[in-house]
Design a protein around this motif. Structure first.
Motif: not given
Ligand code: BTN
Length: 334
Positions: A150-151, A262-265, A267-270, A275-276
């Motif tokens: 969801n991005v 968990s990384y994907l979530e 990223f979607e949230r924050g 990430m960078i």
């Protein structure tokens, strides 16, 4: 592999495991306990050996299971997953042309599929970035994950970095090795590539429709057996070369899938900033002199300065120009 045949394998493994605890078990006893014929027992033993179970046999005594498999077989992988959706559906093949092609077909044919993992023990036509071939012998981890994140479309260029973070952190935890990230998503050990990631993304104007993350990791084989063919001319290594022992591909894959979700979530949230920041903290290329190549020809040269909020690599050229690189192959001068 269908769930029913998985169930049969699990039942047979459990019978053989229990019986092996007190030594060898005859084919006749196994056949009775599993309620199958003697020849079916023999076939199951052959199948289990092909899946990596170590089973000895002795004339007149029967069979004994010496060790469980560490291959990423779905019936064991499921038990190690702590995910909500990644790995709920697993396609496992001993041979495939490319797991990426299989996952892409699923993405197109099953609009609801999300988190499907396609694993192959060997690939005949593995695909790498920039239309390269990816050599995929037995002993590696070759798999693709279908995701519907969801991005917004602006996040697309950061997704390769997010995938690399998940893979890096899982390999580090499984092996204790010191790994670094090379833009955009190569996982390196002392300047040698140990894993690569390929992303196929389908997006509409506003949002990502689906993406297939293809991950290839040189795990338990000697990297010198594949390096002469590597089109990118990059130096390569494998986890077993680095550690001097084999790694459980089953446990490593479970860790990666757990991390990927968990990384994907996050990223979607924050969004991309965190990430960078984390990606940069695991890369040793910033401040180094780099060349960017397209079709094996150098297109830019300069000092790698930063990674932009869109995931692009920012280079300061010799003439002082700031160049934003969004694709290509990177060579780093250490
Ligand atoms: C790269 O060039 O660095 C990316 C390599 C990606 C290889 C993996 S192996 C599993 C999946 N299936 C493929 O055909 N390619 C990816």
């Amino acid at each position: 592999m269908r769930k029913a045949s998985e169930k049969r394998i699990m039942e047979f493994v459990s019978i053989l495991r229990d019986a092996s605890a007190s030594g060898y078990v005859s084919g006749q006893v196994l056949a009775r306990k599993a309620r199958v014929s003697r020849s079916a027992v023999w076939k199951q033993i052959r199948t289990l050996r092909a899946y990596g179970y170590e089973i000895t046999s002795a004339h007149g005594l029967g069979y004994r299971m010496v060790s469980e498999t560490t291959a990423p077989v779905p019936w064991l992988l499921r038990k190690l997953l702590k995910t909500d959706f990644v790995g709920k559906d697993i396609v496992y093949r001993r041979f495939a042309d490319s797991t990426q092609t299989i996952a892409l077909k699923i993405a197109e044919n099953c609009p609801k599929a999300n988190g499907t993992v396609v694993i192959a023990e060997q690939q005949k036509s593995g695909r790498g970035r920039l239309k390269r071939t990816w050599i995929s012998p037995p002993g590696g981890l070759w798999f693709s994950v279908l995701l519907r994140p969801n991005v917004p479309t602006t996040g697309i260029t950061v997704l390769p970095l997010v995938a690399a973070l998940a893979v890096r952190s899982a390999i580090a935890e499984a092996t204790g090795l010191s790994l670094s990230l090379k833009w955009p998503n190569d996982i390196m050990i002392s300047g040698k590539k140990v894993a690569g990631i390929l992303l196929d993304i389908s997006a509409e104007a506003e949002a990502v429709n689906f993406m297939v993350v293809g991950i290839g990791i040189n795990v338990n084989f000697e990297a010198r057996t594949i390096s002469p063919n590597l089109e990118s001319q990059q130096r390569v290594t494998s986890l077993s070369d680095e550690l001097g022992r084999d790694v459980s591909r089953l446990e490593l894959l479970a860790l990666i899938l757990n991390r990927l979700e968990s990384y994907l979530e996050s990223f979607e949230r924050g969004g991309p900033d965190e990430m960078i920041r984390e990606w940069k903290s695991h890369s040793d290329m910033l401040g180094k002199r780099v060349s960017v190549l397209h079709n094996n020809r150098v297109t830019y040269e300069g000092i790698a300065r930063d990674v932009g909020v869109d995931g692009s690599l920012i280079i300061a050229s010799d003439s002082g120009k700031r160049i934003m690189v969004t694709s290509g192959d990177l060579r780093i001068r250490y």
